[in-house]
Design an enzyme around this catalytic site. Structure first.
Site, PDB file in Angstrom:
ATOM      1  N   TRP A  18       0.928  -1.531   0.566  1.00  0.00           N
ATOM      2  CA  TRP A  18       0.480  -0.018  -0.039  1.00  0.00           C
ATOM      3  C   TRP A  18       0.797   1.053  -0.110  1.00  0.00           C
ATOM      4  O   TRP A  18       2.514   1.244   1.106  1.00  0.00           O
ATOM      5  CB  TRP A  18      -0.794  -0.230   1.320  1.00  0.00           C
ATOM      6  CG  TRP A  18      -2.235   1.194   1.460  1.00  0.00           C
ATOM      7  CD1 TRP A  18      -2.183   2.168   1.504  1.00  0.00           C
ATOM      8  CD2 TRP A  18      -3.423   0.568   1.103  1.00  0.00           C
ATOM      9  NE1 TRP A  18      -3.692   2.925   0.456  1.00  0.00           N
ATOM     10  CE2 TRP A  18      -3.881   1.391   0.825  1.00  0.00           C
ATOM     11  CE3 TRP A  18      -3.976  -1.365   0.096  1.00  0.00           C
ATOM     12  CZ2 TRP A  18      -5.406   1.494   0.166  1.00  0.00           C
ATOM     13  CZ3 TRP A  18      -5.428  -0.727   0.223  1.00  0.00           C
ATOM     14  CH2 TRP A  18      -5.648   0.072   0.224  1.00  0.00           C
ATOM     15  N   HIS A  48      -0.513  -5.854   6.383  1.00  0.00           N
ATOM     16  CA  HIS A  48      -1.538  -6.018   5.692  1.00  0.00           C
ATOM     17  C   HIS A  48      -0.689  -6.366   3.715  1.00  0.00           C
ATOM     18  O   HIS A  48      -0.829  -5.167   3.112  1.00  0.00           O
ATOM     19  CB  HIS A  48      -2.560  -5.046   5.067  1.00  0.00           C
ATOM     20  CG  HIS A  48      -2.857  -4.774   6.346  1.00  0.00           C
ATOM     21  ND1 HIS A  48      -4.227  -5.306   5.901  1.00  0.00           N
ATOM     22  CD2 HIS A  48      -3.023  -4.751   7.724  1.00  0.00           C
ATOM     23  CE1 HIS A  48      -4.910  -5.166   7.548  1.00  0.00           C
ATOM     24  NE2 HIS A  48      -3.951  -4.068   8.378  1.00  0.00           N
ATOM     25  N   HIS A  52      -3.537 -12.285   2.499  1.00  0.00           N
ATOM     26  CA  HIS A  52      -3.475 -11.325   4.044  1.00  0.00           C
ATOM     27  C   HIS A  52      -4.735 -11.696   4.714  1.00  0.00           C
ATOM     28  O   HIS A  52      -6.049 -10.711   4.106  1.00  0.00           O
ATOM     29  CB  HIS A  52      -2.638 -10.258   4.333  1.00  0.00           C
ATOM     30  CG  HIS A  52      -3.454  -8.717   4.287  1.00  0.00           C
ATOM     31  ND1 HIS A  52      -2.884  -8.159   2.732  1.00  0.00           N
ATOM     32  CD2 HIS A  52      -4.286  -7.962   4.929  1.00  0.00           C
ATOM     33  CE1 HIS A  52      -4.116  -7.639   2.522  1.00  0.00           C
ATOM     34  NE2 HIS A  52      -4.627  -7.292   3.527  1.00  0.00           N
ATOM     35  N   ASP A  54      -7.991  -9.634   7.450  1.00  0.00           N
ATOM     36  CA  ASP A  54      -7.569  -8.000   8.553  1.00  0.00           C
ATOM     37  C   ASP A  54      -8.566  -8.182   9.442  1.00  0.00           C
ATOM     38  O   ASP A  54      -9.753  -9.681   9.174  1.00  0.00           O
ATOM     39  CB  ASP A  54      -9.003  -7.512   7.566  1.00  0.00           C
ATOM     40  CG  ASP A  54      -7.944  -6.680   5.671  1.00  0.00           C
ATOM     41  OD1 ASP A  54      -7.290  -6.677   6.040  1.00  0.00           O
ATOM     42  OD2 ASP A  54      -8.887  -5.968   5.262  1.00  0.00           O
ATOM     43  N   HIS A  58      -8.083  -3.819  12.636  1.00  0.00           N
ATOM     44  CA  HIS A  58      -7.869  -2.450  11.167  1.00  0.00           C
ATOM     45  C   HIS A  58      -8.531  -1.312  11.263  1.00  0.00           C
ATOM     46  O   HIS A  58      -7.504  -0.199  10.514  1.00  0.00           O
ATOM     47  CB  HIS A  58      -7.903  -3.932   9.908  1.00  0.00           C
ATOM     48  CG  HIS A  58      -7.271  -2.986   8.693  1.00  0.00           C
ATOM     49  ND1 HIS A  58      -5.548  -1.993   9.077  1.00  0.00           N
ATOM     50  CD2 HIS A  58      -7.952  -2.904   7.409  1.00  0.00           C
ATOM     51  CE1 HIS A  58      -5.899  -2.038   7.233  1.00  0.00           C
ATOM     52  NE2 HIS A  58      -7.012  -2.237   6.359  1.00  0.00           N
ATOM     53  N   HIS A 159     -14.946  -3.085   4.769  1.00  0.00           N
ATOM     54  CA  HIS A 159     -14.893  -3.216   5.495  1.00  0.00           C
ATOM     55  C   HIS A 159     -15.595  -3.206   6.585  1.00  0.00           C
ATOM     56  O   HIS A 159     -15.894  -4.066   7.206  1.00  0.00           O
ATOM     57  CB  HIS A 159     -13.369  -3.218   6.171  1.00  0.00           C
ATOM     58  CG  HIS A 159     -12.164  -2.863   4.806  1.00  0.00           C
ATOM     59  ND1 HIS A 159     -12.173  -2.603   4.064  1.00  0.00           N
ATOM     60  CD2 HIS A 159     -11.287  -3.689   5.722  1.00  0.00           C
ATOM     61  CE1 HIS A 159     -10.991  -2.496   3.264  1.00  0.00           C
ATOM     62  NE2 HIS A 159     -10.490  -3.257   4.623  1.00  0.00           N
ATOM     63  N   GLU A 171      -7.417 -10.430   1.735  1.00  0.00           N
ATOM     64  CA  GLU A 171      -6.849  -9.702   0.564  1.00  0.00           C
ATOM     65  C   GLU A 171      -6.143  -9.933  -0.337  1.00  0.00           C
ATOM     66  O   GLU A 171      -5.353 -11.151   0.250  1.00  0.00           O
ATOM     67  CB  GLU A 171      -7.086  -8.515   1.389  1.00  0.00           C
ATOM     68  CG  GLU A 171      -8.183  -8.102   1.987  1.00  0.00           C
ATOM     69  CD  GLU A 171      -7.898  -6.634   2.366  1.00  0.00           C
ATOM     70  OE1 GLU A 171      -9.086  -5.530   1.830  1.00  0.00           O
ATOM     71  OE2 GLU A 171      -7.386  -6.258   2.599  1.00  0.00           O
TER      72      GLU A 171
HETATM   73  N1  LIG Z   1      -7.245  -1.403   3.831  1.00  0.00           N
HETATM   74  C1  LIG Z   1      -6.217  -1.995   2.760  1.00  0.00           C
HETATM   75  C2  LIG Z   1      -5.443  -0.743   3.923  1.00  0.00           C
HETATM   76  C3  LIG Z   1      -4.963   0.136   4.188  1.00  0.00           C
HETATM   77  O1  LIG Z   1      -6.154   0.888   3.705  1.00  0.00           O
HETATM   78  C4  LIG Z   1      -3.723   1.071   3.910  1.00  0.00           C
HETATM   79  C5  LIG Z   1      -2.764   0.384   4.685  1.00  0.00           C
HETATM   80  C6  LIG Z   1      -1.887   0.174   4.696  1.00  0.00           C
HETATM   81  C7  LIG Z   1      -1.267   2.621   5.444  1.00  0.00           C
HETATM   82  C8  LIG Z   1      -2.470   2.748   4.609  1.00  0.00           C
HETATM   83  C9  LIG Z   1      -3.723   2.231   4.907  1.00  0.00           C
HETATM   84  N2  LIG Z   1      -5.250   2.619   4.505  1.00  0.00           N
HETATM   85  C10 LIG Z   1      -4.180   4.365   4.858  1.00  0.00           C
HETATM   86  O2  LIG Z   1      -5.935   4.791   4.011  1.00  0.00           O
HETATM   87  C11 LIG Z   1      -5.836  -3.429   3.630  1.00  0.00           C
HETATM   88  O3  LIG Z   1      -6.904  -4.305   4.498  1.00  0.00           O
HETATM   89  O4  LIG Z   1      -5.538  -4.131   3.204  1.00  0.00           O
HETATM   90 ZN   LIG Z   2      -8.599  -4.568   3.945  1.00  0.00          ZN
HETATM   91 ZN   LIG Z   3      -5.764  -5.603   4.428  1.00  0.00          ZN
END
Ligand SMILES: N[C@@H](CC(=O)c1ccccc1NC=O)C(=O)O
Ligand SMILES: [Zn+2]
Ligand SMILES: [Zn+2]
Length: 208
Positions: A18, A48, A52, A54, A58, A159, A171
């Site tokens: 990410w 993440h 992976h 969640d 998270h 989510h 995911e």
């Molecule tokens: N929702 C994503 C991850 C995510 O949103 C995220 C992961 C790392 C750093 C920032 C993130 N989102 C920031 O708005 C997930 O579940 O993997």
């Molecule tokens: Zn997610």
């Molecule tokens: Zn995730």
């Protein structure tokens, strides 16, 4: 022969994460030469990364951590459905897909076509799909995408809504070669006591 098929992303130092998140790194931090007996590796990663799950923590400070999740969700029969070229994932897109008796639903979208780059946009799960799926008995939703929400979402409505409806999130699957149908799935999280997510080794095997 009915072999297990790996549907996980490989974890190497080039795996995309990410934007802004901790890069993945594996290195030998204590080498054979230094220790006198063995190589000892060190892994740095975001929870993440790659394929992976969640945990609700998270996106909810009061939500369950990885250790609190029921491992039975992550092993058992799963149906793979193929939804290529969709702009979103909702009841309309799943109309006509038989979900009878399906507890684990894996959706192949093919929307993350070049895994060497983080996608700039992905088809998001419509929050309303959560109730639709839970009414039909689905308890785990897996996608070949890095998130169930849009990349730029700050609300993370899908989510939240999936969690409210008792549906757990998997995911970053690799389903490129996987034909729709019924499989057994195993994608167990690590027993991380505090974590908001966990890498998994996701594998499937054709049923019958
Ligand atoms: N929702 C994503 C991850 C995510 O949103 C995220 C992961 C790392 C750093 C920032 C993130 N989102 C920031 O708005 C997930 O579940 O993997
Ligand atoms: Zn997610
Ligand atoms: Zn995730």
């Amino acid at each position: 022969m009915n072999k297990w098929i790996d549907i996980s992303q490989r974890l190497d130092n080039n795996i995309v994460v990410w934007p802004g998140d901790t890069p993945f790194s594996y290195k030998v931090s204590w080498s054979m030469e230094e220790s006198g007996s063995c190589n000892v590796g060190e892994i740095t990663m975001s929870a993440h990364t790659g394929t992976h799950i969640d945990a609700p923590f998270h996106f909810d400070n009061d939500g369950k951590r990885v250790i609190d999740l029921d491992i039975n969700l992550y092993i058992g029969p799963a149906r793979v459905v193929h939804l290529p070229n969709v702009a979103k994932i909702g009841g309309k897109e799943l109309n006509g897909v038989d979900l009878g008796g399906v507890e684990r639903l894996l959706i192949r979208t093919d929307a993350w076509s070049d895994r060497r780059a983080f996608p700039s946009s992905i088809p998001p799960v419509e929050p309303g799909l959560a109730a639709y799926l839970s009414e039909r008995g689905v308890r785990l939703l897996g996608l070949d995408l890095p998130s169930v929400d849009a990349i730029d979402s700050k609300e993370l409505s899908a989510h939240h809504e999936l969690t409210r409806c008792g549906i757990h999130i998997l995911e970053g699957l690799v389903l490129d070669e996987v034909e729709p149908g019924d499989y057994e799935l195993a994608a167990l999280p690590l027993p991380l006591v505090e974590a908001d997510g966990s890498p998994v080794r996701a594998v499937i095997r054709k049923l019958r």
